[in-house]
Design an enzyme around this catalytic site. Structure first.
Site, PDB file in Angstrom:
ATOM      1  N   ASN A   1       0.821  -1.207   0.000  1.00  0.00           N
ATOM      2  CA  ASN A   1       0.000   0.000   0.000  1.00  0.00           C
ATOM      3  C   ASN A   1       0.858   1.261   0.000  1.00  0.00           C
ATOM      4  OD1 ASN A   1      -2.092  -1.797   0.195  1.00  0.00           O
ATOM      5  ND2 ASN A   1      -2.377  -1.532   2.396  1.00  0.00           N
TER       6      ASN A   1
ATOM      7  N   HIS B   1       5.984  -0.540  -2.579  1.00  0.00           N
ATOM      8  CA  HIS B   1       5.504   0.157  -3.786  1.00  0.00           C
ATOM      9  C   HIS B   1       5.615   1.663  -3.639  1.00  0.00           C
ATOM     10  CE1 HIS B   1       2.934  -3.509  -5.190  1.00  0.00           C
ATOM     11  NE2 HIS B   1       4.229  -3.679  -5.385  1.00  0.00           N
TER      12      HIS B   1
ATOM     13  N   CYS C   1      12.436  13.680  -7.139  1.00  0.00           N
ATOM     14  CA  CYS C   1      12.927  14.547  -8.210  1.00  0.00           C
ATOM     15  C   CYS C   1      13.837  13.733  -9.133  1.00  0.00           C
ATOM     16  CB  CYS C   1      13.723  15.725  -7.629  1.00  0.00           C
ATOM     17  SG  CYS C   1      14.420  16.773  -8.942  1.00  0.00           S
TER      18      CYS C   1
ATOM     19  N   CYS D   1      11.308  21.429  -7.893  1.00  0.00           N
ATOM     20  CA  CYS D   1      11.891  20.624  -6.811  1.00  0.00           C
ATOM     21  C   CYS D   1      12.385  21.567  -5.710  1.00  0.00           C
ATOM     22  CB  CYS D   1      13.059  19.796  -7.358  1.00  0.00           C
ATOM     23  SG  CYS D   1      14.077  19.014  -6.064  1.00  0.00           S
TER      24      CYS D   1
ATOM     25  N   GLY E   1      -5.202  -9.066   3.131  1.00  0.00           N
ATOM     26  CA  GLY E   1      -5.868  -8.096   2.257  1.00  0.00           C
ATOM     27  C   GLY E   1      -5.202  -7.875   0.921  1.00  0.00           C
TER      28      GLY E   1
ATOM     29  N   ASN F   1      -8.030 -12.791   4.618  1.00  0.00           N
ATOM     30  CA  ASN F   1      -8.538 -12.078   3.451  1.00  0.00           C
ATOM     31  C   ASN F   1     -10.055 -12.126   3.413  1.00  0.00           C
ATOM     32  OD1 ASN F   1      -6.852 -10.742   1.410  1.00  0.00           O
ATOM     33  ND2 ASN F   1      -8.190 -11.802  -0.032  1.00  0.00           N
ATOM     34  N   LEU F   2     -10.662 -11.134   2.749  1.00  0.00           N
ATOM     35  CA  LEU F   2     -12.138 -11.142   2.682  1.00  0.00           C
ATOM     36  C   LEU F   2     -12.636 -12.315   1.852  1.00  0.00           C
ATOM     37  CD1 LEU F   2     -14.462  -9.431   3.741  1.00  0.00           C
ATOM     38  CD2 LEU F   2     -14.499  -8.213   1.572  1.00  0.00           C
TER      39      LEU F   2
END
Ligand code: APR
Length: 235
Positions: free
Chosen positions: A94, A111, A119, A138, A177, A202-203
């Site tokens: 996430n 991620h 920059c 920047c 998840g 997990n769902l």
């Protein structure tokens, strides 16, 4: 000393009010992955991509960590204050800051992070809470060469050496998840399977469900606190 690795995906933030990617009303049902999550998309239309992340960044202060985020932060705290004889590494796919705000510290955001800007002229990575456009200079070098510090499809995720080392050494791997369709994260269970207990919370069943020793289905805000409590009770 138990070594625990936890992997989270968008599902852990769903009950905080953030959309997942592949559920029915998910992000990829509303936006083109190619346009907003690839280097090619950024080259083609950088302003469209900036707007996508600006919208996500603007939403972040309006959502809060949920019981699942807090339970993982408490588990990490328990490894520090001796309530459990274990080490813990939290790896998240996430880009939201909910694990951080819940108090998790030993955290690899593989991620990247929505609240960081990169920059491409001077390589500075800077904490960033505002909008960004192709004209934003920047703060370090003044050049207009900023991009979200997010790992796009086709780019190498961050912290992979440390993550792989933790997976090869762990006794317990918990996946929470995530749909298990995006690599390298979807392959983590294979790195742990021959020497660790592997559990999926997990769902619904993920693509990799059959690779886990155990799969518990339900909302993260119910399953994760229960699981953490069971670990602390069995220390
Ligand atoms: N509790 C637990 N799990 C949930 C919940 C919930 N409340 N809500 C949804 N889920 C589950 C879904 O069943 C699904 O398996 O979370 C998973 C979300 O899957 P995705 O939307 O594919 O998100 P994720 O697995 O994190 O995606 C991986 O893909 O698009 C890229 O870079 C992006 O990091 C992302 C990666």
């Amino acid at each position: 000393m138990q070594k625990i690795v936890v992997l989270t995906g968008a599902g852990i933030s769903q009950e905080s009010g953030l959309d997942t990617f592949r559920d029915a009303n998910g992000i990829w049902a509303k936006y083109s992955m190619e346009e907003v999550c690839t280097p090619e998309g950024f080259r083609r239309n950088p302003q469209k991509l900036h707007e996508f992340y600006n919208n996500l960044r603007r939403d972040l202060p309006n959502v809060q960590p949920n019981a699942a985020h807090f339970a993982l932060a408490d588990l990490e705290q328990a490894t520090r204050d001796g309530r459990i004889d274990a080490e813990m590494v939290l790896v998240t796919q996430n880009i939201d800051d909910l694990h951080k705000r819940a108090g998790s510290k030993n955290l690899y955001a593989m991620h990247g992070e929505l609240l960081k800007i990169w920059c491409t002229a001077c390589d500075a990575r800077i904490e960033w809470h505002k909008d960004c456009t192709t004209e934003t200079p920047c703060p370090k070098c003044g050049k207009t060469a900023l991009r979200p510090d997010i790992v796009w499809f086709g780019e190498m995720p961050y912290h992979m050496n440390a993550i792989e080392k933790a997976l090869l050494e762990c006794d317990l791997f918990i996946s929470i998840g995530t749909s298990g369709v995006v690599y390298p994260a979807a392959g983590f269970v294979r790195l742990a399977a021959d020497h660790a207990r592997t559990i999926e919370l997990n769902l619904e069943s993920s693509a990799g469900t059959s690779l886990f020793n155990e799969s518990r289905l339900g909302p993260a805000t119910k399953l994760v606190p229960e699981f953490v409590q069971s670990l602390l009770n069995s220390k």
